[in-house]
Design a protein around this motif. Structure first.
Motif, mmCIF file in Angstrom:
data_model
loop_
_atom_site.group_PDB
_atom_site.id
_atom_site.type_symbol
_atom_site.label_atom_id
_atom_site.label_comp_id
_atom_site.label_asym_id
_atom_site.label_seq_id
_atom_site.Cartn_x
_atom_site.Cartn_y
_atom_site.Cartn_z
ATOM 1 N N LYS A 1 36.684 -3.627 51.117
ATOM 2 C CA LYS A 1 35.261 -3.279 51.024
ATOM 3 C C LYS A 1 34.998 -2.882 49.585
ATOM 4 O O LYS A 1 35.103 -1.713 49.216
ATOM 5 C CB LYS A 1 34.906 -2.143 51.977
ATOM 6 N N PRO A 2 34.668 -3.845 48.720
ATOM 7 C CA PRO A 2 34.654 -3.603 47.267
ATOM 8 C C PRO A 2 33.424 -2.843 46.778
ATOM 9 O O PRO A 2 32.633 -3.354 45.992
ATOM 10 C CB PRO A 2 34.698 -5.022 46.700
ATOM 11 N N GLU A 3 33.232 -1.609 47.271
ATOM 12 C CA GLU A 3 32.161 -0.782 46.738
ATOM 13 C C GLU A 3 32.488 0.678 47.012
ATOM 14 O O GLU A 3 33.113 1.016 48.006
ATOM 15 C CB GLU A 3 30.800 -1.140 47.339
ATOM 16 N N ASN A 4 32.084 1.527 46.092
ATOM 17 C CA ASN A 4 32.147 2.964 46.308
ATOM 18 C C ASN A 4 30.857 3.409 46.993
ATOM 19 O O ASN A 4 29.878 2.660 47.040
ATOM 20 C CB ASN A 4 32.334 3.697 44.984
ATOM 21 N N LYS A 5 30.851 4.642 47.493
ATOM 22 C CA LYS A 5 29.714 5.113 48.276
ATOM 23 C C LYS A 5 29.271 6.496 47.799
ATOM 24 O O LYS A 5 30.081 7.327 47.398
ATOM 25 C CB LYS A 5 30.090 5.211 49.766
ATOM 26 N N ALA A 6 27.966 6.714 47.892
ATOM 27 C CA ALA A 6 27.384 8.039 47.672
ATOM 28 C C ALA A 6 26.545 8.379 48.894
ATOM 29 O O ALA A 6 25.637 7.626 49.256
ATOM 30 C CB ALA A 6 26.524 8.048 46.409
ATOM 31 N N TRP A 7 26.840 9.508 49.522
ATOM 32 C CA TRP A 7 26.252 9.846 50.826
ATOM 33 C C TRP A 7 25.339 11.065 50.730
ATOM 34 O O TRP A 7 25.614 12.024 50.020
ATOM 35 C CB TRP A 7 27.350 10.162 51.839
ATOM 36 N N MET A 8 24.250 11.024 51.503
ATOM 37 C CA MET A 8 23.418 12.187 51.793
ATOM 38 C C MET A 8 23.325 12.249 53.313
ATOM 39 O O MET A 8 22.560 11.491 53.920
ATOM 40 C CB MET A 8 22.023 12.044 51.180
ATOM 41 N N SER A 9 24.159 13.100 53.944
ATOM 42 C CA SER A 9 24.288 13.099 55.401
ATOM 43 C C SER A 9 24.584 11.669 55.848
ATOM 44 O O SER A 9 25.554 11.082 55.397
ATOM 45 C CB SER A 9 23.059 13.700 56.063
ATOM 46 N N ALA A 10 23.744 11.072 56.685
ATOM 47 C CA ALA A 10 24.017 9.716 57.167
ATOM 48 C C ALA A 10 23.467 8.638 56.234
ATOM 49 O O ALA A 10 23.718 7.449 56.435
ATOM 50 C CB ALA A 10 23.427 9.536 58.565
ATOM 51 N N SER A 11 22.699 9.020 55.207
ATOM 52 C CA SER A 11 22.128 8.062 54.269
ATOM 53 C C SER A 11 23.161 7.713 53.203
ATOM 54 O O SER A 11 23.706 8.594 52.532
ATOM 55 C CB SER A 11 20.882 8.660 53.599
ATOM 56 N N VAL A 12 23.450 6.396 53.038
ATOM 57 C CA VAL A 12 24.513 5.974 52.139
ATOM 58 C C VAL A 12 23.993 4.973 51.121
ATOM 59 O O VAL A 12 23.094 4.183 51.410
ATOM 60 C CB VAL A 12 25.694 5.362 52.932
ATOM 61 N N SER A 13 24.553 5.032 49.914
ATOM 62 C CA SER A 13 24.191 4.104 48.849
ATOM 63 C C SER A 13 25.461 3.658 48.136
ATOM 64 O O SER A 13 26.346 4.473 47.856
ATOM 65 C CB SER A 13 23.245 4.788 47.849
ATOM 66 N N ASP A 14 25.583 2.333 47.865
ATOM 67 C CA ASP A 14 26.713 1.825 47.091
ATOM 68 C C ASP A 14 26.526 2.191 45.626
ATOM 69 O O ASP A 14 25.402 2.290 45.131
ATOM 70 C CB ASP A 14 26.804 0.301 47.207
ATOM 71 N N TRP A 15 27.641 2.431 44.912
ATOM 72 C CA TRP A 15 27.496 2.640 43.479
ATOM 73 C C TRP A 15 28.500 1.803 42.693
ATOM 74 O O TRP A 15 29.649 1.678 43.060
ATOM 75 C CB TRP A 15 27.577 4.119 43.107
ATOM 76 N N ASN A 16 28.010 1.179 41.646
ATOM 77 C CA ASN A 16 28.765 0.351 40.710
ATOM 78 C C ASN A 16 28.113 0.488 39.339
ATOM 79 O O ASN A 16 27.046 1.087 39.191
ATOM 80 C CB ASN A 16 28.756 -1.125 41.137
ATOM 81 N N TRP A 17 28.739 -0.069 38.310
ATOM 82 C CA TRP A 17 28.092 -0.168 37.004
ATOM 83 C C TRP A 17 28.641 -1.387 36.280
ATOM 84 O O TRP A 17 29.673 -1.937 36.645
ATOM 85 C CB TRP A 17 28.292 1.103 36.164
#
Length: 747
Positions: free
Chosen positions: A485-501
């Motif tokens: 699963k080639p992505e890191n994650k940033a979570w706010m409770s159940a809300s998730v966002s992938d992070w890359n640069w």
């Protein structure tokens, strides 16, 4: 006509009557039901005959049961049908009755001869606990004790863990009474019963006098107080609540960070969520007998041992509890009650605090939240590779220790399993918190990760953010380079966002993770922002923008990992705090959380040694809504006696001891209040009390000061030494206070 026993035509159901007589003998009948039963016995010849026969039979059966047990012919009684309650006051009497009176009871019970492997609960209790099974006093030091079907368990003082063969855990926190007509359907008569059936999917039903609380795979607690509706506290999963009399569902609960008082008709009242006993239970059960173990096993809301961990702060022994604040002129001293002064249950170099006339206006504020500028926690993981659990970080202003899974080591290495490592932490309004960690992940064809974040709760067993006792609030994760699963994650409770640069891959290798938590806008306005960078980079990159928190219930900060195929390590971890000059005015409640003092009921205990005074009245502790409010206070009279005052609406309560404590020796004091009684204890004994009805006093007193009075008071500040201060949100029993003093004496 008495319901359940007498029919409209006057006929008596003898089986039902005998069951009620068993409850009468065990003193488990409600007063109204007892009166109805005795009225029936007075007017009904059939009921009179059954009444006499029952008590004659129980006397005979005690002797018969003993004989049968010696001959190994005593059968096991297993409930079936109605509610599977005991027919007699002890299960061995019921077993004897099956041999002697099988014709009478065969329709109610099935019999199984003794065999190995039958259902039971394995028992662990805190050292020197006081408890009984079926009225028989148990020895906490004896191993191999089991609670079987039909048992009645009473815990007078201490904490007990019971584990079902299926893996379901019960925790009984005394004083409490729980019976087990079926092992997965306990009846809670009074006190606290916790249930943990996470991941097992087995339905557990807890009955109270008025309710049935049913769950499937969850962690929850039920409390039954004296003459009050039951409380339900849900941590995970879902529970359904039914009225016992009608079997009608009156509530369905999901975790809401709150407890509820629930009546049989469905009315509810919101409570503060009770503290989860499971994370620190193993350590408590393994502790040696002594004063600290006894106090912690009695489930206090806060316990401060007066061992100063950082200048100006006191560590709370209760997991997740808040620290206390010391005036800089209040000094810690190795002169507390100890074996050299006759108290073998406390270590020889036990520390206390010395409060002198030079102390400031509030020598000790218990439960106070410290406002930090600078480092709160910092750990560079310089240890030798032992388990991280129980270790103290390199820097800890709040005195916290790591609560960690075995895979986390104090040299920063992390094994190939699932787990967490957290420190107890509760944010306050008006501060910007920065949480940092440098982590390294290896390559591997895996979906695994290591994460950093804030959470509600802590867990020692295999657990991660948002699982197994921890609810992730704000967190982020870093994966290995070859992840599927080639992505890191940033979570706010159940809300998730992938992070890359752009540029170098953000996956695998060493990464600096950062979360900024901003509470400067006050409750309802907390925000979080996520950052990351490689150690060789100069600046952090924002990987998820600033967002308003979904849930501000944060009680821990730390690390978490799913690493079944991913090895990881942590180089450093830190939490810092800075007040923002442009922030709204900082309002810190001096006593928030565990140290809130309930007007309705509560208790406080501690050790005191007085500096001989010149006939002054001195305040010991006081609680109220503010600096000038002394709704509750304990004080020394001019002649050295202990006084205890509590406001009571229409009239106030003031009691005092006859004995003076102004003798330079250590004394154990305890104060307990409830709607029905106020008690003052000295050295384990009640020395003054008031049993007039106090009424239902609502709300809490937000401030708790030890050693000082309000500016308008006629009392001087306390001058002397104090130690081992503990606070409860319920009244203590005389057995519990006596247990505290006896455990200090080690007798």
């Amino acid at each position: 006509m008495i319901s359940g026993i007498e029919s409209p035509d006057g006929k008596i159901d003898l089986s039902a009557l005998w069951r009620e007589l068993e409850d009468l003998e065990a003193n488990d009948l409600a007063p109204e039901r007892r009166d109805e039963l005795m009225e029936l016995v007075e007017r009904s010849p059939a009921a009179q005959h059954a009444y006499l026969a029952y008590f004659e039979m129980t006397a005979m059966l005690e002797a018969e049961a003993s004989t049968l047990a010696e001959q190994s012919r005593l059968p096991v009684v297993v409930g079936q049908g109605w509610r599977a309650r005991q027919v007699f006051r002890q299960s061995l009497l019921a077993a004897a009755a099956l041999v002697v009176l099988s014709a009478i009871v065969a329709t109610l019970l099935i019999v199984r001869q003794p065999e190995s492997g039958r259902g039971h609960l394995a028992v662990s209790v805190t050292a020197d606990a006081q408890w009984t099974i079926n009225g028989v006093i148990q020895d906490p030091a004896e191993s191999g004790t089991q609670v079987e079907v039909g048992s009645s368990v009473k815990v007078r003082s201490g904490t007990m863990e019971l584990i079902l063969e299926s893996g379901v855990n019960y925790v009984i926190q005394g004083p409490a009474h729980v019976s087990f007509p079926e092992l997965d359907r306990p009846i809670l008569h009074h006190g606290w019963l916790w249930v943990d059936s996470d991941e097992l999917g087995e339905p557990i039903v807890v009955e109270t006098p008025d309710l049935k609380v049913r769950d499937i795979g969850t962690r929850f607690a039920v409390r039954v107080g004296k003459d009050e509706p039951a409380e339900v506290h849900l941590l995970n999963g879902k529970v359904e609540v039914f009225a016992k009399e009608t079997n009608k569902k009156v509530a369905s609960l999901v975790p809401e960070e709150q407890g509820f008082i629930i009546s049989p008709t469905g009315e509810s009242e919101v409570l503060a969520l009770a503290g989860d006993p499971f994370p620190g239970l193993a350590k408590l059960l393994a502790a040696k007998a002594g004063y600290p173990t006894t106090v912690l096993s009695q489930n206090p809301a806060g316990y401060w041992r007066m061992a100063e961990s950082e200048p100006g702060f006191l560590f709370n022994e209760v997991a997740g509890g808040l620290v206390g604040r010391l005036d800089p002129k209040v000094l810690t001293d190795e002169g507390g009650p100890a074996s050299s002064s006759g108290f073998e249950g406390l270590e020889e170099k036990n520390r206390c605090v010395h409060i002198s006339d030079a102390a400031g206006p509030v020598p000790i504020s218990l439960g106070a939240i410290p406002v930090h500028n600078g480092v709160i926690f910092q750990d560079n993981f310089n240890g030798a590779g032992d388990e991280l659990h129980g270790s103290t970080p390199d820097v800890t202003t709040a005195g916290a220790k790591w609560v960690a899974s075995p895979i986390f080591k104090n040299n920063g290495s992390v094994g190939n399993e699932t787990g967490s490592a957290t420190l107890a932490f509760k944010p306050v309004n008006g501060v910007i918190y920065t949480l940092d960690a440098t982590v390294t992940t290896s390559s591997g064809p895996s979906q695994d990760w290591i994460g950093l974040g804030f959470a509600q709760g802590q867990a020692v067993s295999a657990a991660r953010f948002d699982y197994g006792g921890m609810a992730g609030r704000v967190w982020m994760l870093h994966r290995g380079a070859d992840t599927t699963k080639p992505e890191n994650k940033a979570w706010m409770s159940a809300s998730v966002s992938d992070w890359n640069w752009s540029g170098a891959s953000p996956l695998g290798g060493t990464m600096d993770l950062r979360i900024v938590l901003d509470t400067t806008q006050g409750a309802g306005g907390w925000t979080a922002t996520w950052f990351a960078k490689r150690p060789t980079d100069i600046d952090y990159q924002m990987v998820r923008g600033t967002e308003l928190l979904i849930n501000e219930s944060i009680t821990s900060a730390g690390l978490s990992i799913i690493g079944r195929k991913l090895s990881a390590s942590v180089e450093n971890f830190s939490l810092t705090a800075d007040k923002k000059t442009t922030a709204v005015p900082l309002v810190v409640n001096p006593v928030e959380g565990p140290a809130n003092v309930a007007r309705k009921e509560g208790a406080m205990s501690f050790w005191l040694r007085c500096q001989p005074s010149g006939g002054h009245q001195e305040i010991i502790w006081t609680a109220g809504e503010g600096g000038n409010d002394e709704s509750i206070r304990a004080h020394l009279t001019a002649d050295g006696r202990i006084g205890f005052f509590i406001e009571n609406g229409r009239y106030d309560v003031l009691v005092a001891s006859e004995q003076s404590v102004n003798d330079g020796a250590w004394h154990h004091l305890a104060f307990s209040w409830s709607p029905s009684a106020v008690h003052l204890y000295l050295n384990g004994r009640v020395v003054a009390s008031d049993s007039d009805y106090r009424g239902l006093q609502q709300g809490v007193m937000r401030e708790l000061r030890f050693g000082s009075s309000s500016p308008d008071s006629d009392f001087d500040n306390f001058n002397g030494w104090a130690d081992e201060i503990a606070l409860w949100d319920r009244a203590l029993t005389p057995e519990e206070v006596a247990h505290q003093y006896r455990s200090a004496r080690a007798k």
